[in-house]
Design an enzyme around this catalytic site. Structure first.
Site, PDB file in Angstrom:
ATOM      1  CG  HIS A 194       0.847  -4.818   4.259  1.00  0.00           C
ATOM      2  ND1 HIS A 194       0.998  -6.099   4.587  1.00  0.00           N
ATOM      3  CD2 HIS A 194      -0.051  -4.083   4.528  1.00  0.00           C
ATOM      4  CE1 HIS A 194      -0.119  -6.118   5.329  1.00  0.00           C
ATOM      5  NE2 HIS A 194      -0.590  -5.034   5.394  1.00  0.00           N
TER       6      HIS A 194
ATOM      7  CE  LYS B 200      -8.127  -9.351   0.914  1.00  0.00           C
ATOM      8  NZ  LYS B 200      -8.257  -8.823   2.366  1.00  0.00           N
TER       9      LYS B 200
ATOM     10  CD  GLN C 190      -8.818  -0.862  11.784  1.00  0.00           C
ATOM     11  OE1 GLN C 190      -8.173  -0.038  11.697  1.00  0.00           O
ATOM     12  NE2 GLN C 190      -8.701  -1.706  10.531  1.00  0.00           N
TER      13      GLN C 190
ATOM     14  CB  VAL D 168      -0.677  -8.261  -4.372  1.00  0.00           C
ATOM     15  CG1 VAL D 168       0.514  -9.402  -4.616  1.00  0.00           C
ATOM     16  CG2 VAL D 168      -0.252  -6.852  -4.573  1.00  0.00           C
TER      17      VAL D 168
HETATM   18  O1  PAF Z   1      -6.205  -1.862   6.164  1.00  0.00           O
HETATM   19  C1  PAF Z   1      -5.673  -1.657   7.059  1.00  0.00           C
HETATM   20  O2  PAF Z   1      -4.679  -2.039   7.600  1.00  0.00           O
HETATM   21  C2  PAF Z   1      -6.256  -0.805   8.308  1.00  0.00           C
HETATM   22  O3  PAF Z   1      -7.660  -0.805   8.283  1.00  0.00           O
HETATM   23  C3  PAF Z   1      -5.662   0.797   8.218  1.00  0.00           C
HETATM   24  C4  PAF Z   1      -6.091   1.465   6.836  1.00  0.00           C
HETATM   25  C5  PAF Z   1      -4.287   0.833   8.457  1.00  0.00           C
HETATM   26  C6  PAF Z   1      -6.326   1.599   9.428  1.00  0.00           C
HETATM   27  O4  PAF Z   1      -6.034   0.877  10.691  1.00  0.00           O
END
Ligand code: PAF
Length: 277
Positions: free
Chosen positions: A34, A147, A58, A174
């Protein structure tokens, strides 16, 4: 660093936000992967915003459990402060999905393959929340990691089709020194699992090596990757793919840019990784 949890609060600072504005959407529990997105955003933009939102839409068992997804807001905020982030948007679930929320976004065939096939509904949840985040934060650029290659394609499709106006920047994966791609799910691996998990990257390197040596038959490469992974007792393949890097249609012959990708269970963790040929 401003930390804002309400959509209205964010709209209130739009006028004073220096442009260009780069957004890094995350679900928190931030690691070096990140932070690579944040650093890239920092070098490209006058203002950097990071969203931290664990998106229930999700998630789907058995791969992901929303209720047990790791959360560590204090540590995330301190890492982002150190990176010189200007703005953190950290809304509650009710702020993003208030009572009566019904809309969902289906980006079409690109979302049905690979991860989408194994995790039905996952990319509808991703596309819906990313669309909302782009509308709320209004960035000039948004940053995603290679990734999650299919997620990058889904988001690119979404922003092009709905004219969302943000440039989507894809940042390289990474890896640990031994090749393991960084992921929040690595926290589920014990020492033995971590050793076993190296088989993912080793199989991707094998694919690249065979291709460099002139092997163009995708099935031959898949076969050799499969047999390498199956030689690792702790690994169980979910899918293994060599597909066109844009359409994700499986290739017979590698005569176009290809994405070699895979999802493999190691113990409790379902890990994904990929390389481009
Ligand atoms: O990759 C992620 O962490 C999530 O899929 C995202 C893009 C923040 C959407 O919730």
């Amino acid at each position: 660093m401003k930390v804002i949890d309400a959509v209205a609060g964010l709209r209130a600072v739009h006028q004073e936000t220096g442009r260009p504005l780069g957004l890094v959407p995350t679900m928190g529990c931030l690691h070096e992967g990140h932070l690579a997105l944040v650093r890239r955003a920092r070098s490209d933009n006058a203002t950097v915003a990071v969203s931290i939102f664990v998106n229930p839409a999700q998630f789907g068992l058995p791969y992901d459990d929303f209720s047990t997804y790791p959360r560590d807001m204090e540590s995330d905020l301190s890492k982002l402060r150190e990176e010189g982030v200007d703005l953190v948007f950290a809304p509650s679930v009710e702020e993003i999905y208030p009572g009566g929320f019904e809309t969902s976004i289906d980006v079409g065939p690109i979302a049905d393959k690979l991860e989408g096939k194994s995790r039905p509904g996952h990319f509808t949840g991703v596309a819906t929340v990313v669309c909302k985040l782009l509308f709320i934060v209004r960035p000039d650029r948004a940053y995603f990691g290679q990734k999650d290659a299919q997620q990058c394609l889904v988001v690119q499709r979404l922003t092009a089709d709905l004219d969302l106006g943000a440039e989507i920047v894809v940042v390289p994966t990474v890896r640990e020194a031994d090749g393991l791609a960084l992921s929040s799910r690595n926290s589920l691996l014990d020492t033995e699992d971590k050793r076993a998990a190296l088989v993912l990257y080793r199989s991707l390197c094998l694919a690249r090596e065979l291709w460099r040596q002139g092997e163009g038959d995708a099935e031959q490469i898949r076969r050799q990757m499969r047999s390498l992974i199956e030689s690792e007792p702790l690994a169980r393949i979910d899918y293994l793919s060599i597909a066109h890097s844009k359409s994700l249609e499986e290739l017979e012959i590698i005569d176009r840019p290809a994405l070699v990708s895979l999802a493999v269970w190691i113990g409790q963790a379902r890990l994904i990784d990929n390389i481009l040929l």
